[in-house]
Design a protein around this motif. Structure first.
Motif, mmCIF file in Angstrom:
data_model
loop_
_atom_site.group_PDB
_atom_site.id
_atom_site.type_symbol
_atom_site.label_atom_id
_atom_site.label_comp_id
_atom_site.label_asym_id
_atom_site.label_seq_id
_atom_site.Cartn_x
_atom_site.Cartn_y
_atom_site.Cartn_z
ATOM 1 N N GLY A 86 -29.430 3.721 61.031
ATOM 2 C CA GLY A 86 -28.081 3.275 61.371
ATOM 3 C C GLY A 86 -27.703 2.084 60.520
ATOM 4 N N LEU A 87 -26.446 2.047 60.069
ATOM 5 C CA LEU A 87 -26.016 1.023 59.125
ATOM 6 C C LEU A 87 -25.068 -0.014 59.701
ATOM 7 N N ARG A 88 -24.391 0.303 60.777
ATOM 8 C CA ARG A 88 -23.387 -0.613 61.326
ATOM 9 C C ARG A 88 -24.002 -1.410 62.474
ATOM 10 N N SER A 89 -24.153 -2.701 62.282
ATOM 11 C CA SER A 89 -24.761 -3.556 63.291
ATOM 12 C C SER A 89 -24.030 -3.409 64.620
ATOM 13 N N GLY A 90 -24.811 -3.269 65.666
ATOM 14 C CA GLY A 90 -24.266 -3.048 66.998
ATOM 15 C C GLY A 90 -24.076 -1.575 67.322
ATOM 16 N N TYR A 91 -24.092 -0.731 66.291
ATOM 17 C CA TYR A 91 -23.891 0.718 66.454
ATOM 18 C C TYR A 91 -24.979 1.510 65.724
ATOM 19 N N ARG A 92 -26.155 0.909 65.565
ATOM 20 C CA ARG A 92 -27.223 1.582 64.820
ATOM 21 C C ARG A 92 -28.001 2.562 65.669
ATOM 22 N N GLY A 93 -27.870 2.492 66.964
ATOM 23 C CA GLY A 93 -28.581 3.395 67.859
ATOM 24 C C GLY A 93 -27.902 4.748 67.978
ATOM 25 N N ARG A 94 -28.310 5.495 68.976
ATOM 26 C CA ARG A 94 -27.793 6.834 69.269
ATOM 27 C C ARG A 94 -28.146 7.858 68.186
ATOM 28 N N PHE A 95 -29.131 7.530 67.374
ATOM 29 C CA PHE A 95 -29.638 8.456 66.362
ATOM 30 C C PHE A 95 -30.087 9.760 67.027
ATOM 31 N N GLY A 96 -30.755 9.631 68.185
ATOM 32 C CA GLY A 96 -31.255 10.794 68.920
ATOM 33 C C GLY A 96 -30.171 11.592 69.611
ATOM 34 N N MET A 97 -28.952 11.087 69.616
ATOM 35 C CA MET A 97 -27.840 11.817 70.211
ATOM 36 C C MET A 97 -27.048 12.593 69.164
ATOM 37 N N TYR A 98 -26.794 11.971 68.025
ATOM 38 C CA TYR A 98 -25.887 12.564 67.050
ATOM 39 C C TYR A 98 -26.556 13.349 65.930
#
Length: 126
Positions: A86-98
């Motif tokens: 993830g590259l955008r700080s604060g939004y780097r998670g949810r890798f396992g969702m998308y």
């Protein structure tokens, strides 16, 4: 890839080749998440190497990702890039969702599609 299923949020994913290195852009309503585009191939290779069903484990950036999940792979120090895809700080998670539905749409993986606690695997190498 456009995703619109009952009981899930609609989102769009595409690769932005105008930046170097290319980025995978995930548009979810007004929110934009960005991941390294190489995450597609890296995750696929990891799933092939695992050769089993792997829990998705989606979690926000500030939550701890359970070891052995797709989410953990997307931020682990021992993945091919040595940390967050993830590259955008604060939004780097949810890798396992998308990322998993994208791999499935590309024919690179299959998802269990249970009501909760889904898993993913790559088809065996041929």
């Amino acid at each position: 890839m456009d995703r619109d299923r009952p009981s899930s949020s609609a989102y769009t994913m595409y690769i932005d080749d105008a930046v170097d290195p290319p980025e995978l852009v995930c548009q979810v309503g007004a929110t934009t998440l960005r991941y390294r585009a190489r995450a597609i191939d890296d995750l696929h290779t990891w799933l092939l190497d695992r050769d089993e069903w792997v829990p998705l484990g989606a979690a926000d950036e500030k939550k701890v990702a359970q070891r052995g999940t797709v989410e953990h792979f997307g931020r682990a120090d021992d993945n091919p890039i040595g940390g967050w895809y993830g590259l955008r700080s604060g939004y780097r998670g949810r890798f396992g969702m998308y990322l998993p539905p994208l791999l499935e749409a590309l024919g690179m993986a299959e998802i269990s599609h249970e009501p909760r606690n889904n898993s993913i695997r790559a088809p065996p190498r041929q």
